[in-house]
Design an enzyme around this catalytic site. Structure first.
Site, PDB file in Angstrom:
ATOM      1  N   TYR A   1      55.445  30.120  53.190  1.00 23.57           N
ATOM      2  CA  TYR A   1      54.076  30.630  53.366  1.00 23.57           C
ATOM      3  C   TYR A   1      54.052  32.153  53.376  1.00 23.57           C
ATOM      4  O   TYR A   1      53.204  32.791  52.749  1.00 23.57           O
ATOM      5  CB  TYR A   1      53.483  30.089  54.674  1.00 23.57           C
ATOM      6  CG  TYR A   1      52.001  30.380  54.807  1.00 23.57           C
ATOM      7  CD1 TYR A   1      51.060  29.442  54.401  1.00 23.57           C
ATOM      8  CD2 TYR A   1      51.550  31.591  55.321  1.00 23.57           C
ATOM      9  CE1 TYR A   1      49.712  29.706  54.501  1.00 23.57           C
ATOM     10  CE2 TYR A   1      50.188  31.862  55.416  1.00 23.57           C
ATOM     11  CZ  TYR A   1      49.270  30.916  55.010  1.00 23.57           C
ATOM     12  OH  TYR A   1      47.933  31.179  55.103  1.00 23.57           O
TER      13      TYR A   1
ATOM     14  N   PHE B   1      34.203  43.830  31.460  1.00 20.87           N
ATOM     15  CA  PHE B   1      34.218  42.452  30.976  1.00 20.87           C
ATOM     16  C   PHE B   1      33.228  41.628  31.795  1.00 20.87           C
ATOM     17  O   PHE B   1      32.757  42.063  32.841  1.00 20.87           O
ATOM     18  CB  PHE B   1      35.630  41.858  31.025  1.00 20.87           C
ATOM     19  CG  PHE B   1      35.690  40.556  30.273  1.00 20.87           C
ATOM     20  CD1 PHE B   1      35.380  40.507  28.919  1.00 20.87           C
ATOM     21  CD2 PHE B   1      35.998  39.369  30.917  1.00 20.87           C
ATOM     22  CE1 PHE B   1      35.374  39.307  28.235  1.00 20.87           C
ATOM     23  CE2 PHE B   1      36.002  38.160  30.231  1.00 20.87           C
ATOM     24  CZ  PHE B   1      35.698  38.125  28.883  1.00 20.87           C
ATOM     25  N   ASP B   2      32.910  40.420  31.315  1.00 21.13           N
ATOM     26  CA  ASP B   2      31.813  39.660  31.941  1.00 21.13           C
ATOM     27  C   ASP B   2      32.038  39.390  33.427  1.00 21.13           C
ATOM     28  O   ASP B   2      31.122  39.537  34.233  1.00 21.13           O
ATOM     29  CB  ASP B   2      31.515  38.363  31.172  1.00 21.13           C
ATOM     30  CG  ASP B   2      32.711  37.439  31.023  1.00 21.13           C
ATOM     31  OD1 ASP B   2      33.829  37.823  31.415  1.00 21.13           O
ATOM     32  OD2 ASP B   2      32.531  36.316  30.513  1.00 21.13           O
TER      33      ASP B   2
ATOM     34  N   ASP C   1      41.121  48.189  34.762  1.00 24.53           N
ATOM     35  CA  ASP C   1      41.097  46.742  34.519  1.00 24.53           C
ATOM     36  C   ASP C   1      42.162  46.515  33.443  1.00 24.53           C
ATOM     37  O   ASP C   1      41.954  46.790  32.269  1.00 24.53           O
ATOM     38  CB  ASP C   1      39.714  46.298  34.053  1.00 24.53           C
ATOM     39  CG  ASP C   1      39.666  44.790  33.783  1.00 24.53           C
ATOM     40  OD1 ASP C   1      40.733  44.140  33.788  1.00 24.53           O
ATOM     41  OD2 ASP C   1      38.564  44.261  33.557  1.00 24.53           O
TER      42      ASP C   1
ATOM     43  N   ALA D   1      44.052  43.925  32.147  1.00 25.97           N
ATOM     44  CA  ALA D   1      44.439  42.613  31.607  1.00 25.97           C
ATOM     45  C   ALA D   1      45.364  42.708  30.387  1.00 25.97           C
ATOM     46  O   ALA D   1      46.347  41.987  30.293  1.00 25.97           O
ATOM     47  CB  ALA D   1      43.188  41.804  31.261  1.00 25.97           C
TER      48      ALA D   1
ATOM     49  N   LYS E   1      46.709  37.033  30.814  1.00 32.37           N
ATOM     50  CA  LYS E   1      46.741  37.673  29.504  1.00 32.37           C
ATOM     51  C   LYS E   1      48.167  38.180  29.251  1.00 32.37           C
ATOM     52  O   LYS E   1      49.039  37.400  28.914  1.00 32.37           O
ATOM     53  CB  LYS E   1      45.745  38.834  29.432  1.00 32.37           C
ATOM     54  CG  LYS E   1      44.249  38.606  29.694  1.00 32.37           C
ATOM     55  CD  LYS E   1      43.746  37.288  29.964  1.00 32.37           C
ATOM     56  CE  LYS E   1      42.251  37.132  30.161  1.00 32.37           C
ATOM     57  NZ  LYS E   1      41.513  38.030  31.011  1.00 32.37           N
TER      58      LYS E   1
ATOM     59  N   HIS F   1      26.967  31.943  30.101  1.00 26.56           N
ATOM     60  CA  HIS F   1      27.596  31.326  28.932  1.00 26.56           C
ATOM     61  C   HIS F   1      28.508  30.155  29.306  1.00 26.56           C
ATOM     62  O   HIS F   1      28.725  29.263  28.512  1.00 26.56           O
ATOM     63  CB  HIS F   1      28.390  32.366  28.139  1.00 26.56           C
ATOM     64  CG  HIS F   1      29.370  33.145  28.944  1.00 26.56           C
ATOM     65  ND1 HIS F   1      28.982  34.084  29.880  1.00 26.56           N
ATOM     66  CD2 HIS F   1      30.714  33.126  28.987  1.00 26.56           C
ATOM     67  CE1 HIS F   1      30.054  34.610  30.444  1.00 26.56           C
ATOM     68  NE2 HIS F   1      31.119  34.035  29.930  1.00 26.56           N
TER      69      HIS F   1
HETATM   70  C1  LIG Z   1      40.220  37.922  31.607  1.00 30.06           C
HETATM   71  C2  LIG Z   1      39.707  39.211  32.027  1.00 30.06           C
HETATM   72  C3  LIG Z   1      39.261  39.420  33.321  1.00 30.06           C
HETATM   73  C4  LIG Z   1      39.146  38.299  34.346  1.00 30.06           C
HETATM   74  O1  LIG Z   1      40.336  37.652  34.580  1.00 30.06           O
HETATM   75  P1  LIG Z   1      40.429  36.075  34.896  1.00 30.06           P
HETATM   76  O2  LIG Z   1      41.896  35.874  35.096  1.00 30.06           O
HETATM   77  O3  LIG Z   1      39.883  35.348  33.734  1.00 30.06           O
HETATM   78  O4  LIG Z   1      39.654  35.826  36.128  1.00 30.06           O
HETATM   79  C5  LIG Z   1      38.847  40.696  33.660  1.00 30.06           C
HETATM   80  N1  LIG Z   1      38.868  41.695  32.773  1.00 30.06           N
HETATM   81  C6  LIG Z   1      39.293  41.538  31.519  1.00 30.06           C
HETATM   82  C7  LIG Z   1      39.322  42.694  30.590  1.00 30.06           C
HETATM   83  C8  LIG Z   1      39.716  40.298  31.092  1.00 30.06           C
HETATM   84  O5  LIG Z   1      40.102  40.125  29.829  1.00 30.06           O
END
Ligand SMILES: *Cc1c(COP(=O)(O)O)cnc(C)c1O
Length: 458
Positions: A72, A124-125, A215, A217, A258, A450
């Protein structure tokens, strides 16, 4: 015909996929309310909905999974991940999260207050929605070239620092609790950001005393684009470039689904001890104890290995070439795409293909539906379904500039024949584009609509 890069791996495990007959595809689509998110994955032949969490893990990652320490608190797997996070990003203070949006949620909960603004190149969304969910206002300040799909700017994800300075001046520095940049710029076509630009953005934020969060990813794909395209970086390794990028930041959120090539996982990191304390408190409330953060020990192991595999330059060269290959084949099939091809996906300009369908009738949605009906292929609308919203001040509808369908390429999964099939299917659709119709909502939730909206054809 463009050349295809031989995969720098061979296939050890397979998973069958099947193209179900056309009438079954139509039935599946109707049952899904014309939303491809609601179709059973088994009924999809080539699934290009997302590159998120869909990649194939390596034999080394699977081997690491067996070594997961499921304690844990203070698990060995956490410390293995911490070494990778420090070695690549140079951050000591971080928490694992179950995925990227959990990191965004926690970051927004800690830093964003109602009425405050969070600038980025493009959010991103999920980032956009998490900021809005805290009453914040995301702002997209990408360079103008990004909105011209035919502009071949090598770093079309760059942020416009003049716009940024003017924006901060306008809304007031006290109303900007943090500033961001997304690498690569997913919502804008998977386009990279130059290191020179990240430096200028960091300097701008810091000159106002605003903390700078990345951000991150697709940081590895972004680093390889820098190596290929930015003067002075050809001889640097992607690892060195990544370290240089993150040395400029005060923190980052990261979807490990990613570029860390895992099926689940995320990270949130900061340099600020006080913010780190607040992050850990939120994390314990929502995700889990700070040394596992909503993941199993084995997930931390797979992420630690994947973080380095995602930076491997042989892999990255193949990855970007595979994407470029698909782009070139689609262009040959007579469709326009966002140029130049980004790292992880090809973005088809559905607005250009279907000029007879207005924004409010969702041209991207129409193309996404047709791709499934014609070839069992699933893509993702990135246009008015995802981004159109009522302006909070005027109440009028604000439509995005581009109506796109994203074909995201899962990592290390599909081969050349799959890519060829996708391009050929698109060619068939392009030849009868004039017969495609628009759609209307029959159900739409408030945020991130979406994912769960339902549609009817017009
Ligand atoms: C995928 C993504 C996110 C969100 O990540 P999740 O793992 O899907 O929650 C945030 N910003 C960007 C640029 C992304 O491609």
């Amino acid at each position: 015909m463009p050349s295809y890069p031989p995969e720098p791996f061979r296939i050890k495990v397979t998973e069958p996929i099947r193209l179900i007959p056309p009438e079954e595809r139509r039935t599946a689509l109707l049952a899904a309310g014309y939303n491809v998110f609601a179709i059973r994955a088994e009924d999809i032949f080539i699934d290009l909905l997302t590159d998120s969490g869909t990649g194939a893990m390596s034999d080394r990652q699977w081997a690491a999974i067996m070594q997961g320490d499921e304690s844990y608190a203070g698990a060995r797997s956490y410390f293995r991940l911490a070494e990778a996070v420090k070695g690549i990003f140079g951050f000591e203070r971080f928490v694992p999260t179950h995925q990227g949006r959990a990191a965004e949620n926690i970051l927004s909960a800690v830093l964003v207050r109602p009425g405050q603004y969070v600038p980025s190149n493009m959010h991103f969304d999920t980032t956009d929605a998490n900021i809005r969910a805290r009453g914040g206002r995301p702002a997209n300040l990408v360079i103008d070239e990004a909105s011209d799909p035919q502009d071949r700017h090598p770093f079309k994800g760059n942020m416009d620092t003049a716009k940024l300075k003017a924006f901060i001046g306008k809304v007031g520095v006290e109303n900007v609790p943090l500033g961001m940049i997304t690498v690569t710029n997913n919502a804008g076509g998977g386009q990279p950001v130059a290191l020179e630009n990240i430096k200028a953005v960091a300097e701008t934020y810091h000159s106002f005393g605003i903390p700078f969060y990345i951000d991150a990813a697709r940081y590895a794909e972004n680093a390889y684009f820098i190596k290929l395209r930015e003067p002075g970086y050809a001889d640097k390794s992607t690892l060195e470039i990544a370290r240089e990028m993150f040395a400029l930041a005060d923190g980052f959120c990261f979807s490990a689904k990613k570029d860390a090539i895992v099926n689940i996982g995320g990270l949130l990191a900061t340099r600020d001890e006080k913010i780190f304390q607040a992050i850990k408190n939120e994390l314990i409330l929502r995700e889990g104890f700070p040394t596992y953060g909503g993941l199993a020990g084995r997930d931390l192991e797979a992420m630690a290995v994947g973080l380095y595999e995602g930076l491997d330059e042989t892999y990255l060269a193949y990855r970007l070439d595979q994407t470029a290959y698909l782009g070139e084949r689609i262009r040959e099939a007579g469709l326009q795409i966002v140029e130049p091809p980004g790292g992880h996906a090809i973005y088809i300009d559905a607005g250009a293909l279907l000029p007879h369908i207005p924004h409010g009738e969702f041209p991207g949605q129409s193309l996404a539906v047709e791709l499934y009906l014609e070839g069992g292929i699933r893509g993702c609308e990135i246009g008015s379904v995802m981004f159109a919203h009522a302006d909070p001040e005027t109440g009028g509808m604000v439509y995005p500039k581009l109506e796109l369908v994203r074909l995201a390429i899962p990592r290390r999964m599909y081969t050349q024949s799959h890519m060829d099939y996708v391009a050929e299917t698109l060619g068939k659709i392009a030849r009868r584009a004039g017969s495609l119709r628009g759609y209307k909502f029959t159900y739409a939730p408030e945020a991130l609509r979406h994912f769960t909206a339902k549609f009817a054809p017009l």
